[in-house]
Every structure is written in structure tokens, then in C-alpha cells.
Design an enzyme around this catalytic site. Structure first.
Site, PDB file in Angstrom:
ATOM      1  NE  ARG A  69       4.566   0.613  -7.703  1.00  0.00           N
ATOM      2  CZ  ARG A  69       4.663   1.606  -6.838  1.00  0.00           C
ATOM      3  NH1 ARG A  69       4.258   2.833  -7.165  1.00  0.00           N
ATOM      4  NH2 ARG A  69       5.138   1.412  -5.621  1.00  0.00           N
ATOM      5  CE1 TYR A 211      12.094  -4.651 -13.427  1.00  0.00           C
ATOM      6  CE2 TYR A 211      10.563  -3.783 -11.812  1.00  0.00           C
ATOM      7  CZ  TYR A 211      11.630  -4.610 -12.132  1.00  0.00           C
ATOM      8  OH  TYR A 211      12.210  -5.396 -11.170  1.00  0.00           O
ATOM      9  CE  LYS A 220       0.423  -3.034  -6.595  1.00  0.00           C
ATOM     10  NZ  LYS A 220       1.807  -3.219  -6.384  1.00  0.00           N
ATOM     11  CG  HIS A 240      -0.976  -2.143  -2.211  1.00  0.00           C
ATOM     12  ND1 HIS A 240       0.059  -1.308  -1.867  1.00  0.00           N
ATOM     13  CD2 HIS A 240      -0.404  -3.166  -2.882  1.00  0.00           C
ATOM     14  CE1 HIS A 240       1.209  -1.812  -2.317  1.00  0.00           C
ATOM     15  NE2 HIS A 240       0.949  -2.932  -2.927  1.00  0.00           N
ATOM     16  CB  SER A 262       5.615  -0.694  -2.681  1.00  0.00           C
ATOM     17  OG  SER A 262       4.419  -0.403  -3.374  1.00  0.00           O
ATOM     18  CB  ALA A 263       9.455  -2.882  -0.844  1.00  0.00           C
ATOM     19  CB  CYS A 264       6.127  -2.341   3.860  1.00  0.00           C
ATOM     20  SG  CYS A 264       6.886  -0.740   3.563  1.00  0.00           S
ATOM     21  CG  ASN A 268       8.877 -11.686   3.451  1.00  0.00           C
ATOM     22  OD1 ASN A 268       9.624 -12.620   3.704  1.00  0.00           O
ATOM     23  ND2 ASN A 268       9.128 -10.808   2.492  1.00  0.00           N
ATOM     24  CG  ASP A 287       0.792  -6.447  -4.614  1.00  0.00           C
ATOM     25  OD1 ASP A 287       1.460  -5.925  -3.704  1.00  0.00           O
ATOM     26  OD2 ASP A 287       0.590  -5.880  -5.702  1.00  0.00           O
ATOM     27  NE  ARG A 380       9.077  -5.710  -7.065  1.00  0.00           N
ATOM     28  CZ  ARG A 380       8.160  -5.428  -6.132  1.00  0.00           C
ATOM     29  NH1 ARG A 380       7.202  -6.276  -5.860  1.00  0.00           N
ATOM     30  NH2 ARG A 380       8.228  -4.296  -5.469  1.00  0.00           N
TER      31      ARG A 380
END
Ligand code: GTP
Ligand code: SPV
Ligand code: MN
Length: 600
Positions: A69, A211, A220, A240, A262-264, A268, A287, A380
Site C-alpha cells: 500500500r 498491488y 481496505k 481492521h 498491518s503485519a502484526c 496468525n 483481517d 503475499r
């Protein structure tokens, strides 16, 4: 073809502006995705992956400038600048439309314009919203086919008079007659990229990037930026957040939503396999959550998406076996590395690279001599949600699931304990408003490693003034009673020791923290009242079978007065940015925290 006149008019208008070679209505069939895949493989834009290892999977390499992004090219073009607030980029909507119309003029020359009807949320659900994305990117079509409910069935649900959110997208690279992409990912240079939102018109215009969140406009752009503005007006929440279901050994289920930047760690946590016996976690979403109060006064959440657009690096059979299984077929891989036999590889996949690879930039890569990662850190996978072995049976229930707990979190190497619990809803809103995290690779234009405040993990995704957004959260709490509202918690899997090592094992062991949360909801476990909220007692977290020292556990749960007083000063700076739109209630919460700390 559609019977909706408004849609037909808009498609005609866009095709006159963008001047594509042809217009194609996307039906969402398997034949269609097979045909588009073949087309892109033939043009050298995609690689069909090894069918023995990864059936029906394809691989893309983006342009090196188009890998995440772009927050500084993302705009909330509300009528007034004040409405967008201090955390969003703003351009006057008429001016921006003028500039973008200039760019859109003839931008699809030589290309096919695809019309993608899609539904965010189960088709026909009262919480769902229909969008239509116009794009000149077949890559976007394939991704939207996984990430959303897409095609003819959505047109049928839309009918003649249904409402839809128009989303116009172009990669911004017209082709001259006879010209081709030459096997290179097409996109526009950075200064021509615009990811624009017109919240009052409920419209999205995106130009120049192919992307992820820049181009898959249901995600988003619609499900967060536009939906958050709708949700404010209609009295619900567009967040989010992952959604999971946790089941205790006694068979009791609870639903938990969690907002991490994001990416935290959302994907998982949503898919974790508990390391404590008898407990089960199932996935609803990884997400985005849309949440509305039910008639019973409880907050119900749906996952508006139908797939996972997840971070590949770090995903392994060790860290996230459910994700590994979900991405074993029918998956799109972007910017990961390729092996000699067309298998995928990335850093943290759990094994050394099997020989020489082709890295995400298309160059030969040798583990022994490499100085840069083989996969882009924001590489991704795009995979259907139903392929996840842990997917909950109720994941696409149009009614949603009742949320018992909301978690906030981020990457905080110090200060913030492994877990603490809010005193009440408003204190929880305070916690959400101060989320901060070390910056990751999920956005292009930020300096990785520094800490920035990312309230509610929504900083890049809130479609209006964030001060008003905080107030909206406070107001939501008044629509129900404390006993029915979700309890709010703050987690931090990322605390480090003084020598820079993770103190907490994370991943599956996060189930130990979920267990504590579950027991708090059930009133089964006492907690220590601290200045920042309730923290587990010394033996509160189940560490059976876990090789962790008592001193590490102590450090993980420690609330350091001096560190927190510094935190208070930094929160004051953060709050000052919102001027008089920051709810007085939050200043009050901050003042109360400060005086509790000083007394401690
Ligand atoms: P977005 O899709 O960008 O919104 O990201 P996300 O919040 O879903 O994050 P994801 O689960 O993909 O995790 C991002 C990175 O954090 C990966 O590299 C993971 O390996 C790492 N990660 C996730 N959970 C943990 C954890 O509990 N501990 C540690 N140390 N790392 C984690
Ligand atoms: C994020 O950055 O939070 C993502 C990836 O989930 S993107 O779809 O690109 O926004
Ligand atoms: Mn995300």
C-alpha cells in the site's frame, strides 16, 4: 449482463473515459479464471506453479515499485478537509476528480476493461454490501474472485434497483497498438498513483497500482475506508480485525475480535493451533470485521471477505500450519521466490532454500551469497477462506457471531505487558486509541522499525476524522450495557529482553493468553489491579509445558511506572494532533491513568 440501469450507465461512462479495447463482464466461473490465468502465463506475466506440489496455483512478480500500500498516495477526499481529519491525506474532491479524469482518459487503451460485481459479506446478508469494481487488470479479477463473492450471482442479488459502491481501478499503463507488457507487471510511476476515496459519494477511484489494498478495492478501500464512514452514519463498526472462535475443554465457545496493525499477527492469531490441551481455535476472518448490535444487545460480527491475502514470509508448518494447508492449492502467490521446479520459497518457510532460486525481482538468488531476502517482506498469498482447515462452520453465517472480547495490540518491544484488561468500555476505547506499533513492510512509504501510533489499527484505513471515530466508539458503548458489551483487552506478543530477544514464544502459545481472557470472561480467574488495567497474577497465565523462565514471565507482565509515565507524555502528543475533535472523555481517561501511575 446487468439489468441495473445505474450500473449500466456507470459502466458506459467509464468505458467512454478509459477507452478500453473491449468490455468484459466477470461471471466468477472456473472457466473464466482458467482462461485469464492461461492468458497471463502466455504473456509472461505469471508462472504456473508445479501442479504436483501446488495444484492450480500461480505466481506473480510485481514491479519493484509496486509492492505494498502507498499511504502517501492514499486520499480521503471528503468535501471539507476537516472532515478527513489530521491523519488522512486530503485533496478537494473536485480538484482530485479533475486530475484523475485526466489520468483515466484513454488509460485502458489496448486493454480489456473487466466489470467485477462483488459482495462484501455473504450474498443477501443484512450486513453485506455490494460493490462493482471496474479494472483493466486480470490479476485483480483473479484476486477478487478469491477475496470476495464475485460474479453473476452478485448481479442477480443487485437486481434492477439495488445499491452498489462503484470502484474504478486502472493500473495506469495504456498500450499502443501492437504493444504488449513484455512480461512486465504494468503500473504507473509513484507520483501518478492515486488511491482515492470520496466518502460522501461512497465512491472509490484508484489509479496506477496493481498491488493488494491499492487495487483489490473491496478490501481496505471499501470494507474499511468507505464502510467506516457508512458505519458511523448507521451506528455500526467497520474494523481492521480478525475474528476467531475459541472453545474450552468443557466445550464452551466464545468469539473474539482483534485489531493489530498491518503485519502484526492477525492471520496468525486467527488460525492458531493451541499448545494447551483441550482448547480449540477456529477461524472466522483474518483481517476485517463488520459489527452490528443484535436485538439481544450483543455485538455481532461478520467477515466481509471470502479469502486470505496474507503475509507469506514467516509462514511455516511450525508457525502457522493451518495457513500452510490453506495455501496448498488454488492460491495466488505474489513476490515470493521460486525454486528450480516452480515451487515457492520465502524467508521463514521452515527449511533452507533448495538450491538456487529466482528471487522476487526475477534474479538468480543463492542462499550462501545472498545479501537481500529472496521473497519481498510484504510478499503475499491469496487463498480461499474455506480451504483453511481451521475455518469455523459458521464463518459465512449471514447473522454473524456474537463477540465476547475485543483485543488490541501491536509490536511494542518494551513498556506494554503481554496482556492487560480494560476496566470498562470507555477505558477500552482509550486503549484502542493509543495502539502503537513498530512499523512493518506492509506500507511502502514508512520507515520500518520506528514506532508510530496506529489507533485501533485503523490509522491508514479510517475514512473520516479520527477524533470523530473515537467518539463513535464511545457512542457505540452507550447502545448496550456493560454486561453485554465485549470486554476489551490489550495484548503484546512482541516484548523484547534487553538483549533484543522475544520474551514470549508467540504463535500457538498465544492460546495461553486466550485462555486467560476466556477465564476472565467467565469470572474464573482473579487479576491484579494496576494503574493501566487488570494484569494476570504471577501464576495467572498457564505456562505448563512451556520452557519460559520465571524472570521472563515477570518481565512480560511488568508494568514499569517510569516507562508508562513516558508513554503518557507521548500519548499527550498523539492526542494533541486531534485538537478539539478529541473526545473529552479520552483526555479524562489519560488524566486518570497519569494520576494512578503517580500514586502507584
Ligand atoms: P496484514 O495482513 O498486513 O493485516 O497482517 P497480519 O496482522 O495478518 O499479520 P500476520 O499474521 O500475517 O503476521 C505478520 C508477521 O508477524 C509474520 O511475519 C509473522 O510471522 C509474525 N508474527 C505473527 N504472530 C506472531 C507472534 O505471536 N510472535 C512473533 N514474534 N511474531 C509473530
Ligand atoms: C494490510 O496492509 O493491512 C493488509 C494488506 O492486509 S493490504 O490488502 O495490501 O492492505
Ligand atoms: Mn490488514
Amino acid at each position: 449482463m446487468a439489468s441495473n440501469q445505474k450500473l449500466l450507465n456507470w459502466v458506459k461512462e467509464c468505458s467512454e473515459l478509459c477507452q478500453p479495447l473491449t468490455v468484459e463482464w466477470v461471471d466468477g466461473s472456473k472457466e473464466e479464471s482458467d482462461r485469464l490465468t492461461k492468458l497471463m502465463v502466455k504473456e509472461g506475466l505469471a508462472t504456473a506453479l508445479n501442479p504436483q506440489k501446488l495444484p492450480n496455483c500461480i505466481h506473480f512478480r510485481s514491479d519493484p515499485s509496486d509492492v505494498a500500500r502507498v499511504e502517501n498516495r492514499t486520499y480521503i477526499a471528503s468535501r471539507s478537509k476537516d472532515e478527513a481529519g489530521p491523519t488522512n491525506n486530503w485533496i478537494d474532491p473536485d480538484e482530485l476528480k479533475g486530475v484523475m479524469k485526466g489520468l483515466y482518459k484513454g488509460c485502458m487503451k489496448g486493454r480489456t476493461m473487466y466489470v467485477i460485481p462483488f459482495s462484501m459479506g455473504p450474498i443477501g446478508s443484512p450486513i453485506s454490501k455490494i460493490g462493482v469494481e471496474i479494472t483493466d487488470s486480470p490479476y485483480v479479477v483473479l484476486n477478487m474472485g478469491i477475496m470476495t463473492r464475485m460474479g453473476t450471482k452478485v448481479l442477480e442479488a443487485l437486481g434492477e434497483n439495488g445499491e452498489f459502491i462503484p470502484c474504478l481501478h486502472s493500473i495506469g499503463k495504456p498500450l499502443a497498438e501492437g504493444e504488449s507488457d513484455g512480461g512486465k507487471w504494468p503500473c504507473a510511476p509513484i507520483e501518478q498513483k492515486y488511491i482515492s476515496h470520496f466518502p460522501e459519494d461512497r465512491t472509490i477511484w484508484s489509479y496506477g497500482s496493481g498491488y493488494g489494498g491499492n487495487a483489490l478495492l473491496g478490501k481496505k478501500c471499501l470494507a474499511l475506508r468507505i464502510a467506516s464512514a457508512i458505519a458511523r452514519d448507521e451506528g455500526w463498526l467497520a474494523e481492521h480485525m480478525l475474528i476467531l472462535c475459541i472453545t474450552s475443554p468443557e466445550g464452551k465457545k466464545k468469539y473474539v475480535a482483534a485489531a493489530f496493525p498491518s503485519a502484526c499477527g492477525k492471520t496468525n492469531l486467527a488460525m492458531l493451533i493451541p499448545t494447551i490441551p483441550g482448547w480449540k481455535v477456529e477461524t472466522i476472518g483474518d483481517d476485517i470485521a463488520w459489527m452490528k448490535f443484535g436485538k439481544d444487545g450483543r455485538l455481532y460480527a461478520i467477515n466481509p471477505e471470502a479469502g486470505f491475502f496474507g503475509v507469506a514470509p514467516g509462514t511455516s508448518m511450525d508457525s502457522n500450519p493451518n495457513a500452510m494447508k490453506a495455501i496448498s492449492k488454488n492460491t495466488i502467490y505474489t513476490n515470493v521466490a521460486l525454486t528450480a521446479d516452480n515451487d515457492v520459497w520465502w524467508e521463514g518457510i521452515g527449511c533452507d532454500a533448495p538450491g538456487k532460486l529466482t528471487d522476487w525481482t526475477g534474479k538468480e538468488w543463492d542462499m550462501a551469497t545472498a545479501t537481500k531476502p529472496a521473497a519481498h517482506p510484504n510478499a503475499r498469498f491469496t487463498a480461499p477462506a474455506h480451504q483453511c482447515p481451521a475455518i469455523a462452520r459458521e464463518w459465512d453465517n449471514p447473522e454473524g457471531v456474537p463477540i465476547s472480547a475485543i483485543l488490541f495490540g501491536g509490536r511494542r518491544p518494551s513498556t506494554v505487558p503481554l496482556i492487560h484488561e480494560a476496566y470498562n468500555w470507555e477505558h477500552g476505547v482509550f486503549m484502542g486509541s493509543i495502539v502503537g506499533s513498530e512499523v512493518t513492510a506492509a506500507a511502502l512509504d514508512l520507515k520500518a522499525g520506528t514506532i508510530r501510533r496506529d489507533p485501533f489499527a485503523m490509522l491508514p484505513f479510517c475514512g473520516y476524522h479520527m477524533g470523530d471515530y473515537f467518539q463513535h466508539w464511545i457512542n457505540m458503548g452507550k447502545k448496550s450495557s456493560e454486561d453485554k458489551l465485549p470486554k476489551i483487552f490489550f495484548v503484546n506478543w512482541f516484548r523484547k529482553s534487553s538483549d533484543g530477544k522475544w520474551l514470549w514464544p508467540g504463535y500457538g502459545d498465544n492460546s495461553r493468553v486466550l485462555k486467560w481472557i476466556f477465564q476472565r470472561l467467565e469470572g474464573q480467574v482473579k487479576a491484579k489491579e494496576t494503574a493501566i488495567g487488570f494484569v494476570p497474577d504471577a501464576n495467572g497465565i498457564d505456562t505448563q509445558g512451556l520452557n519460559i523462565s520465571g524472570s521472563n514471565m515477570q518481565e512480560l507482565l511488568n508494568v514499569n511506572k517510569e516507562e508508562w509515565l513516558k508513554e503518557v507524555e507521548s500519548i499527550k502528543e498523539h492526542y494533541n494532533k486531534f485538537g478539539n475533535r478529541l473526545p473529552a472523555k479520552l483526555w479524562e481517561e489519560l488524566g486518570a491513568l497519569e494520576s494512578r501511575l503517580k500514586k502507584a
